[in-house]
Write a protein that holds these residues in place. Structure first.
Motif, PDB file in Angstrom:
ATOM      1  N   ALA A  70       2.395 -26.351 -19.590  1.00  0.00           N
ATOM      2  CA  ALA A  70       1.870 -26.852 -18.319  1.00  0.00           C
ATOM      3  C   ALA A  70       0.391 -26.530 -18.131  1.00  0.00           C
ATOM      4  CB  ALA A  70       2.680 -26.281 -17.160  1.00  0.00           C
ATOM      5  N   ASP A  71      -0.014 -25.326 -18.494  1.00  0.00           N
ATOM      6  CA  ASP A  71      -1.414 -24.934 -18.324  1.00  0.00           C
ATOM      7  C   ASP A  71      -2.336 -25.817 -19.162  1.00  0.00           C
ATOM      8  OD1 ASP A  71      -0.666 -22.956 -16.582  1.00  0.00           O
ATOM      9  OD2 ASP A  71      -0.746 -21.348 -18.063  1.00  0.00           O
ATOM     10  N   SER A  72      -1.930 -26.077 -20.380  1.00  0.00           N
ATOM     11  CA  SER A  72      -2.720 -26.938 -21.257  1.00  0.00           C
ATOM     12  C   SER A  72      -2.763 -28.366 -20.719  1.00  0.00           C
ATOM     13  CB  SER A  72      -2.134 -26.933 -22.670  1.00  0.00           C
ATOM     14  OG  SER A  72      -2.869 -27.785 -23.521  1.00  0.00           O
ATOM     15  N   ALA A  73      -1.608 -28.849 -20.254  1.00  0.00           N
ATOM     16  CA  ALA A  73      -1.540 -30.205 -19.690  1.00  0.00           C
ATOM     17  C   ALA A  73      -2.447 -30.328 -18.465  1.00  0.00           C
ATOM     18  CB  ALA A  73      -0.104 -30.546 -19.323  1.00  0.00           C
ATOM     19  N   ASN A  74      -2.460 -29.297 -17.627  1.00  0.00           N
ATOM     20  CA  ASN A  74      -3.297 -29.327 -16.426  1.00  0.00           C
ATOM     21  C   ASN A  74      -4.779 -29.268 -16.769  1.00  0.00           C
ATOM     22  OD1 ASN A  74      -1.071 -29.482 -14.745  1.00  0.00           O
ATOM     23  ND2 ASN A  74      -0.910 -27.270 -14.489  1.00  0.00           N
ATOM     24  N   ALA A  75      -5.125 -28.475 -17.787  1.00  0.00           N
ATOM     25  CA  ALA A  75      -6.527 -28.377 -18.198  1.00  0.00           C
ATOM     26  C   ALA A  75      -7.017 -29.708 -18.768  1.00  0.00           C
ATOM     27  CB  ALA A  75      -6.690 -27.266 -19.232  1.00  0.00           C
ATOM     28  N   LEU A  76      -6.189 -30.340 -19.574  1.00  0.00           N
ATOM     29  CA  LEU A  76      -6.549 -31.645 -20.132  1.00  0.00           C
ATOM     30  C   LEU A  76      -6.629 -32.706 -19.035  1.00  0.00           C
ATOM     31  CD1 LEU A  76      -4.259 -31.512 -23.292  1.00  0.00           C
ATOM     32  CD2 LEU A  76      -6.766 -31.552 -23.311  1.00  0.00           C
ATOM     33  N   THR A  77      -5.749 -32.590 -18.051  1.00  0.00           N
ATOM     34  CA  THR A  77      -5.786 -33.520 -16.918  1.00  0.00           C
ATOM     35  C   THR A  77      -7.099 -33.386 -16.152  1.00  0.00           C
ATOM     36  OG1 THR A  77      -3.378 -33.549 -16.661  1.00  0.00           O
ATOM     37  CG2 THR A  77      -4.681 -34.153 -14.730  1.00  0.00           C
ATOM     38  N   GLU A  78      -7.531 -32.154 -15.930  1.00  0.00           N
ATOM     39  CA  GLU A  78      -8.805 -31.939 -15.241  1.00  0.00           C
ATOM     40  C   GLU A  78      -9.962 -32.567 -16.014  1.00  0.00           C
ATOM     41  OE1 GLU A  78      -9.755 -30.776 -12.353  1.00  0.00           O
ATOM     42  OE2 GLU A  78      -7.660 -30.539 -11.747  1.00  0.00           O
ATOM     43  N   ALA A  90      -6.871 -41.693 -16.163  1.00  0.00           N
ATOM     44  CA  ALA A  90      -7.095 -40.577 -15.246  1.00  0.00           C
ATOM     45  C   ALA A  90      -6.110 -40.648 -14.081  1.00  0.00           C
ATOM     46  CB  ALA A  90      -8.533 -40.598 -14.739  1.00  0.00           C
ATOM     47  N   MET A  91      -5.889 -41.856 -13.577  1.00  0.00           N
ATOM     48  CA  MET A  91      -4.932 -42.036 -12.483  1.00  0.00           C
ATOM     49  C   MET A  91      -3.515 -41.702 -12.934  1.00  0.00           C
ATOM     50  SD  MET A  91      -2.494 -44.072 -10.900  1.00  0.00           S
ATOM     51  CE  MET A  91      -2.583 -45.661 -11.717  1.00  0.00           C
ATOM     52  N   PHE A  92      -3.170 -42.129 -14.177  1.00  0.00           N
ATOM     53  CA  PHE A  92      -1.849 -41.810 -14.717  1.00  0.00           C
ATOM     54  C   PHE A  92      -1.673 -40.298 -14.836  1.00  0.00           C
ATOM     55  CE2 PHE A  92      -2.075 -46.038 -17.248  1.00  0.00           C
ATOM     56  CZ  PHE A  92      -1.683 -46.746 -16.135  1.00  0.00           C
ATOM     57  N   ALA A  93      -2.711 -39.629 -15.319  1.00  0.00           N
ATOM     58  CA  ALA A  93      -2.631 -38.176 -15.521  1.00  0.00           C
ATOM     59  C   ALA A  93      -2.469 -37.447 -14.194  1.00  0.00           C
ATOM     60  CB  ALA A  93      -3.882 -37.682 -16.249  1.00  0.00           C
ATOM     61  N   ALA A  94      -3.196 -37.889 -13.167  1.00  0.00           N
ATOM     62  CA  ALA A  94      -3.079 -37.267 -11.842  1.00  0.00           C
ATOM     63  C   ALA A  94      -1.680 -37.466 -11.272  1.00  0.00           C
ATOM     64  CB  ALA A  94      -4.129 -37.843 -10.898  1.00  0.00           C
ATOM     65  N   SER A  95      -1.129 -38.655 -11.472  1.00  0.00           N
ATOM     66  CA  SER A  95       0.217 -38.949 -10.983  1.00  0.00           C
ATOM     67  C   SER A  95       1.260 -38.124 -11.733  1.00  0.00           C
ATOM     68  CB  SER A  95       0.502 -40.444 -11.149  1.00  0.00           C
ATOM     69  OG  SER A  95       1.738 -40.792 -10.581  1.00  0.00           O
ATOM     70  N   ASP A  96       1.069 -37.988 -13.040  1.00  0.00           N
ATOM     71  CA  ASP A  96       1.993 -37.171 -13.834  1.00  0.00           C
ATOM     72  C   ASP A  96       1.927 -35.704 -13.407  1.00  0.00           C
ATOM     73  OD1 ASP A  96       2.643 -39.448 -15.204  1.00  0.00           O
ATOM     74  OD2 ASP A  96       1.549 -38.933 -17.030  1.00  0.00           O
ATOM     75  N   ARG A  97       0.718 -35.238 -13.129  1.00  0.00           N
ATOM     76  CA  ARG A  97       0.565 -33.847 -12.687  1.00  0.00           C
ATOM     77  C   ARG A  97       1.307 -33.629 -11.368  1.00  0.00           C
ATOM     78  NH1 ARG A  97      -5.382 -31.560 -11.627  1.00  0.00           N
ATOM     79  NH2 ARG A  97      -5.246 -33.078  -9.937  1.00  0.00           N
ATOM     80  N   ALA A  98       1.232 -34.616 -10.498  1.00  0.00           N
ATOM     81  CA  ALA A  98       1.945 -34.514  -9.224  1.00  0.00           C
ATOM     82  C   ALA A  98       3.442 -34.345  -9.446  1.00  0.00           C
ATOM     83  CB  ALA A  98       1.672 -35.743  -8.367  1.00  0.00           C
ATOM     84  N   GLN A  99       3.977 -35.058 -10.421  1.00  0.00           N
ATOM     85  CA  GLN A  99       5.410 -34.945 -10.714  1.00  0.00           C
ATOM     86  C   GLN A  99       5.741 -33.531 -11.180  1.00  0.00           C
ATOM     87  OE1 GLN A  99       6.804 -37.914 -13.434  1.00  0.00           O
ATOM     88  NE2 GLN A  99       8.921 -37.206 -13.380  1.00  0.00           N
ATOM     89  N   ARG A 100       4.883 -32.956 -12.018  1.00  0.00           N
ATOM     90  CA  ARG A 100       5.117 -31.579 -12.472  1.00  0.00           C
ATOM     91  C   ARG A 100       5.025 -30.610 -11.299  1.00  0.00           C
ATOM     92  NH1 ARG A 100       1.528 -33.385 -16.474  1.00  0.00           N
ATOM     93  NH2 ARG A 100      -0.165 -32.051 -15.697  1.00  0.00           N
TER      94      ARG A 100
END
Length: 214
Positions: A70-78, A90-100
């Protein structure tokens, strides 16, 4: 023949004179045209490379999330949100992060991620999907009135069946059973044969509650 030769000579002289007067402009125009073509090609290449870079980074986000990192996924999302804001990834990544974040019970953070996704969604249907997810999270937070506002931002007929069922759930929380019933019936009509049994159960529950309250 003499006149014809003279005319040819005069015409040649006029052409040469015109070229002397305008030759520089012609050369400059050609150069500008070539630079424009080259610049356009380079710009298109830059856009393609930019989009490819975003796609590659989003794939890394997905792999990290699937691997439980999760930490790596969040860092890459940022990084995606910072460097590739103008891409759908970027929008997909933000939406995916919201699901997590929802899964981690971090609902406030999930709303922040979804608000970002909504603001940067260029496609109307994707934006409507994000707005529906915002309504779901707000309802989970007990903010039914805010959830209804989010649903109202969705264009009419967008994900109509699911959105109408969610609207019914929100209206039940707001103490508006008649409006909720209409929403559930609209959901059932929109979904047709694919309507889950839960929709009819919610309609029946409202009918029972109405008889008990009579």
């Amino acid at each position: 023949m003499a006149f014809e030769a003279y005319d040819d000579y005069e015409q040649s002289e006029r052409v040469q004179q015109w070229l002397r007067q305008n030759g520089l402009s012609i050369v400059v125009g050609i150069v500008i045209g070539l630079v424009g073509i080259f610049g356009w090609q380079q710009w298109n290449k830059h856009k393609a490379d930019h989009l490819t870079g975003a796609a590659d980074l989003y794939q890394q986000v997905q792999m990290a999330a699937a691997g439980g990192k999760a930490d790596s996924a969040n860092a890459l999302t940022e990084q995606l949100l910072k460097d590739y804001t103008d891409t759908p990834y970027a929008m997909f990544a933000a939406s995916d992060r919201a699901q997590r974040q929802v899964q981690a019970k971090e609902l406030d953070k999930a709303i922040e991620s979804l608000n970002w996704a909504e603001a940067h969604a260029s496609d109307a249907r994707l934006k409507a999907l994000v707005e529906m997810r915002i309504a779901q999270v707000l309802l989970a937070q007990g903010k039914a009135a805010d959830a209804l506002v989010a649903l109202d931002r969705m264009p009419p007929k967008s994900y109509e069946g699911v959105a109408q069922e969610l609207r019914g759930d929100v209206l039940v929380k707001l103490g508006r059973p008649d409006d909720a019933r209409k929403a559930y019936e609209a959901a059932k009509a929109a979904l047709g044969e694919n309507a889950p049994q839960s929709v009819q159960m919610k309609i029946d529950d409202l009918a029972v509650a109405g008889k008990q309250g009579a």
